[in-house]
Design a protein around this motif. Structure first.
Motif, PDB file in Angstrom:
ATOM      1  N   LEU A  36       0.829  -1.213   0.000  1.00  0.00           N
ATOM      2  CA  LEU A  36       0.000   0.000   0.000  1.00  0.00           C
ATOM      3  C   LEU A  36       0.864   1.265   0.000  1.00  0.00           C
ATOM      4  O   LEU A  36       0.535   2.240  -0.694  1.00  0.00           O
ATOM      5  N   ALA A  37       1.934   1.259   0.770  1.00  0.00           N
ATOM      6  CA  ALA A  37       2.833   2.420   0.792  1.00  0.00           C
ATOM      7  C   ALA A  37       3.443   2.642  -0.592  1.00  0.00           C
ATOM      8  O   ALA A  37       3.537   3.787  -1.065  1.00  0.00           O
ATOM      9  N   TYR A  38       3.841   1.579  -1.261  1.00  0.00           N
ATOM     10  CA  TYR A  38       4.395   1.703  -2.606  1.00  0.00           C
ATOM     11  C   TYR A  38       3.356   2.278  -3.562  1.00  0.00           C
ATOM     12  O   TYR A  38       3.664   3.179  -4.360  1.00  0.00           O
ATOM     13  N   CYS A  39       2.133   1.780  -3.498  1.00  0.00           N
ATOM     14  CA  CYS A  39       1.071   2.273  -4.387  1.00  0.00           C
ATOM     15  C   CYS A  39       0.770   3.748  -4.141  1.00  0.00           C
ATOM     16  O   CYS A  39       0.580   4.512  -5.087  1.00  0.00           O
ATOM     17  N   LEU A  40       0.714   4.149  -2.867  1.00  0.00           N
ATOM     18  CA  LEU A  40       0.445   5.555  -2.547  1.00  0.00           C
ATOM     19  C   LEU A  40       1.584   6.454  -3.006  1.00  0.00           C
ATOM     20  O   LEU A  40       1.346   7.529  -3.569  1.00  0.00           O
ATOM     21  N   ILE A  41       2.806   6.050  -2.747  1.00  0.00           N
ATOM     22  CA  ILE A  41       3.947   6.868  -3.170  1.00  0.00           C
ATOM     23  C   ILE A  41       3.992   6.962  -4.694  1.00  0.00           C
ATOM     24  O   ILE A  41       4.230   8.042  -5.256  1.00  0.00           O
ATOM     25  N   ASP A  42       3.731   5.859  -5.366  1.00  0.00           N
ATOM     26  CA  ASP A  42       3.732   5.853  -6.828  1.00  0.00           C
ATOM     27  C   ASP A  42       2.618   6.749  -7.375  1.00  0.00           C
ATOM     28  O   ASP A  42       2.820   7.497  -8.326  1.00  0.00           O
ATOM     29  N   ILE A  44       0.941   9.288  -5.737  1.00  0.00           N
ATOM     30  CA  ILE A  44       1.051  10.692  -5.331  1.00  0.00           C
ATOM     31  C   ILE A  44       2.228  11.379  -6.013  1.00  0.00           C
ATOM     32  O   ILE A  44       2.092  12.478  -6.554  1.00  0.00           O
ATOM     33  N   PHE A  45       3.386  10.776  -5.970  1.00  0.00           N
ATOM     34  CA  PHE A  45       4.584  11.413  -6.495  1.00  0.00           C
ATOM     35  C   PHE A  45       4.862  11.070  -7.953  1.00  0.00           C
ATOM     36  O   PHE A  45       5.702  11.700  -8.574  1.00  0.00           O
ATOM     37  N   GLY A  46       4.204  10.085  -8.484  1.00  0.00           N
ATOM     38  CA  GLY A  46       4.387   9.730  -9.882  1.00  0.00           C
ATOM     39  C   GLY A  46       5.782   9.248 -10.208  1.00  0.00           C
ATOM     40  O   GLY A  46       6.341   9.597 -11.246  1.00  0.00           O
ATOM     41  N   ILE A  47       6.368   8.475  -9.323  1.00  0.00           N
ATOM     42  CA  ILE A  47       7.707   7.945  -9.545  1.00  0.00           C
ATOM     43  C   ILE A  47       7.581   6.692 -10.405  1.00  0.00           C
ATOM     44  O   ILE A  47       7.027   5.690  -9.973  1.00  0.00           O
ATOM     45  N   TYR A  48       8.068   6.758 -11.621  1.00  0.00           N
ATOM     46  CA  TYR A  48       8.028   5.612 -12.518  1.00  0.00           C
ATOM     47  C   TYR A  48       9.463   5.215 -12.813  1.00  0.00           C
ATOM     48  O   TYR A  48      10.136   5.815 -13.633  1.00  0.00           O
ATOM     49  N   ASN A  49       9.907   4.218 -12.108  1.00  0.00           N
ATOM     50  CA  ASN A  49      11.262   3.737 -12.264  1.00  0.00           C
ATOM     51  C   ASN A  49      11.197   2.234 -12.545  1.00  0.00           C
ATOM     52  O   ASN A  49      10.523   1.489 -11.845  1.00  0.00           O
ATOM     53  N   TYR A  50      11.894   1.830 -13.575  1.00  0.00           N
ATOM     54  CA  TYR A  50      11.856   0.421 -13.967  1.00  0.00           C
ATOM     55  C   TYR A  50      12.350  -0.489 -12.837  1.00  0.00           C
ATOM     56  O   TYR A  50      11.752  -1.522 -12.551  1.00  0.00           O
ATOM     57  N   TYR A  51      13.447  -0.121 -12.180  1.00  0.00           N
ATOM     58  CA  TYR A  51      14.027  -0.965 -11.144  1.00  0.00           C
ATOM     59  C   TYR A  51      13.124  -1.057  -9.919  1.00  0.00           C
ATOM     60  O   TYR A  51      13.011  -2.120  -9.309  1.00  0.00           O
ATOM     61  N   VAL A  52      12.464   0.037  -9.563  1.00  0.00           N
ATOM     62  CA  VAL A  52      11.553   0.019  -8.420  1.00  0.00           C
ATOM     63  C   VAL A  52      10.373  -0.890  -8.725  1.00  0.00           C
ATOM     64  O   VAL A  52       9.970  -1.711  -7.891  1.00  0.00           O
ATOM     65  N   GLU A  53       9.803  -0.766  -9.902  1.00  0.00           N
ATOM     66  CA  GLU A  53       8.659  -1.607 -10.256  1.00  0.00           C
ATOM     67  C   GLU A  53       9.064  -3.069 -10.418  1.00  0.00           C
ATOM     68  O   GLU A  53       8.287  -3.971 -10.108  1.00  0.00           O
TER      69      GLU A  53
END
Length: 176
Positions: A36-42, A44-53
């Motif tokens: 849930l924290a990952y989904c909210l951060i993604d 809200i902040f729109g962080i699209y990083n291949y390695y994170v995903e």
């Protein structure tokens, strides 16, 4: 009858009775909160990083596993593997006080009280004893002698569980 006893037994998660189930729920809860924290951060902040995903599930798995291990390590360090059990035998029930929690077990709910000597891979010699209180409609309550009592290779009559077992006999419970 009103008798009181205080004995030291091996630590157990008395409220859950099954520590594996407790650990599984703790792990699933940690994993869900991390997701849930990952989904909210993604979101809200729109962080699209291949390695994170790509590595987020594995990272969340490892972090949740570490949280469960650290929790049980701190619990073991805090309790040192033992817990104080305060018993109060009343006219119709046994009151068990463990870690500021009180459990009341009525005599008519108890089907039998059983003592056994444990011989397994970790306890290869005499000195480790387990006492089980079997109840109707509820799970059984199990108490085990401490590691220090096992290392001294004591007879059952010399352990703290013997006083508890004898008090159950005096209360008229079926003891085997």
């Amino acid at each position: 009858m009103n008798q009181s006893y205080q004995i030291t037994v091996n630590d157990s998660a008395l409220s859950t009775k099954r520590w594996g189930l407790h650990a599984a729920f703790l792990f699933m809860g940690c994993y869900a909160v991390e997701f849930l924290a990952y989904c909210l951060i993604d979101h809200i902040f729109g962080i699209y990083n291949y390695y994170v995903e790509e590595y987020m599930p594995e990272g969340a798995f490892v972090i949740a596993l570490l949280i469960v291990c650290v929790y049980y390590a701190f619990r073991e360090k805090r309790t040192k593997g033992v817990m104080q059990l305060k018993l109060q035998f009343d006219n119709d029930a046994i009151s068990l006080n463990v870690n500021r929690r009180q459990h009341v077990v009525r005599y008519h709910d108890i089907t039998e009280v059983r003592k056994i000597m444990v011989i397994d891979r970790t306890h290869t010699e005499k000195g480790c004893y387990r006492m089980t209180i079997k109840c109707r409609g509820k799970g059984s309550l199990e108490f085990e002698t401490t590691q220090q009592e096992y290392e001294a290779h004591l007879d059952f009559e010399e352990t703290g569980l013997a006083a508890f077992y004898n008090a159950c006999k005096e209360a008229g419970l079926k003891c085997c």
